[in-house]
Design an enzyme around this catalytic site. Sequence first.
Site, mmCIF file in Angstrom:
data_model
loop_
_atom_site.group_PDB
_atom_site.id
_atom_site.type_symbol
_atom_site.label_atom_id
_atom_site.label_comp_id
_atom_site.label_asym_id
_atom_site.label_seq_id
_atom_site.Cartn_x
_atom_site.Cartn_y
_atom_site.Cartn_z
ATOM 1 N N ASP A 53 -2.040 -51.552 33.137
ATOM 2 C CA ASP A 53 -2.558 -51.995 31.844
ATOM 3 C C ASP A 53 -2.996 -53.452 31.930
ATOM 4 O OD1 ASP A 53 -2.739 -51.545 28.776
ATOM 5 O OD2 ASP A 53 -1.591 -53.399 28.971
ATOM 6 N N TYR A 58 -6.592 -61.180 29.808
ATOM 7 C CA TYR A 58 -5.569 -61.510 30.805
ATOM 8 C C TYR A 58 -6.159 -62.233 32.016
ATOM 9 C CZ TYR A 58 -2.766 -57.897 28.390
ATOM 10 O OH TYR A 58 -2.100 -57.109 27.474
ATOM 11 N N LYS A 83 -9.011 -54.020 27.877
ATOM 12 C CA LYS A 83 -9.155 -54.206 26.430
ATOM 13 C C LYS A 83 -10.131 -55.333 26.142
ATOM 14 C CE LYS A 83 -4.096 -53.813 26.372
ATOM 15 N NZ LYS A 83 -3.876 -54.434 27.685
ATOM 16 N N HIS A 116 -8.612 -54.541 21.584
ATOM 17 C CA HIS A 116 -7.340 -55.235 21.822
ATOM 18 C C HIS A 116 -6.606 -55.574 20.532
ATOM 19 C CE1 HIS A 116 -5.312 -58.149 24.897
ATOM 20 N NE2 HIS A 116 -4.432 -57.667 24.047
ATOM 21 N N ASN A 148 -2.787 -52.566 18.495
ATOM 22 C CA ASN A 148 -2.369 -53.346 17.322
ATOM 23 C C ASN A 148 -3.020 -52.851 16.029
ATOM 24 O OD1 ASN A 148 -0.648 -55.446 18.650
ATOM 25 N ND2 ASN A 148 -2.578 -55.899 19.701
#
Length: 282
Positions: A53, A58, A83, A116, A148
Amino acid sequence: MVSMAAQLSLTSTIELLFCPGFRMPMLGFGVYKNYDTRPSVLEAFKAGYRHVDSAQAYRNEAAVGEAVHESGLPREEVFITTKCVSKTHGYEKTLKGVDASLQKFGLDYIDLFLIHNPHSGTEKRLATYKALQEARAAGKIHTVGVSNYGIHHLEEIRAAGYEMPAVNQIELHPFCQQRPIVHYCRQTAIVVQAYCPLLSGKMDDPTILSVASKYARDPAHILLRWSLQNGFVPLPKSANPDRIRSNTRLFDFELSPEDMEILDGLDRGKDGAISWNPVDAD
């Protein structure tokens, strides 16, 4: 809840909505804030993980891709998620972002692409979702999901007439069980992924320690097993090789219904969140 929990294994998978025959490993390896990503992912592959993931935010998609190539594993045996964060939302930005992620990974397709977070507002969220659906139709990604998202965000997709997402990735652990969202996802066959399943390492709650002692297990094993037995897809993360391997040792024991109920009783609702948990964003 998974009724035949004892039959779970490191190779267990779950089928994704609108993708007949396309399955996702039920244990994932998270790489958020992992600044040693390539060797960590290689270690995860050696330990038996086949699900990684990542995310554009990131900044480690390239390192994940390097590990995939270096591992020698067949591409179809590895499940890669990324994402797009809200500042990159919008139709054109999303299409360009998919191509950029593919280039960074060095892959021909991405298994799962998530929105995301929901902070960009209704118009951009739906434009982003449309772009991801088109990227899926073009074969660049295999399935589309969200992260989310609260119930109102999911209902927004339904109201727009789109297919529902295959996945909703949310903060999920005994202290923050997001029960209304989980119930909605179960009713609509959306797979729930769990981030922060290990409480960001803060696993010293007396109840968790007591259950861990009963089974002669690490607290991490108890938390991950709770997640799996609830039918969630947990995404533990670590850069420590020993911990990476340890977090896979979940399949030779089962939490009793009584101990599952004890852990369920730790829920604090939204007050139990330990991350940003933006499920109530407008």
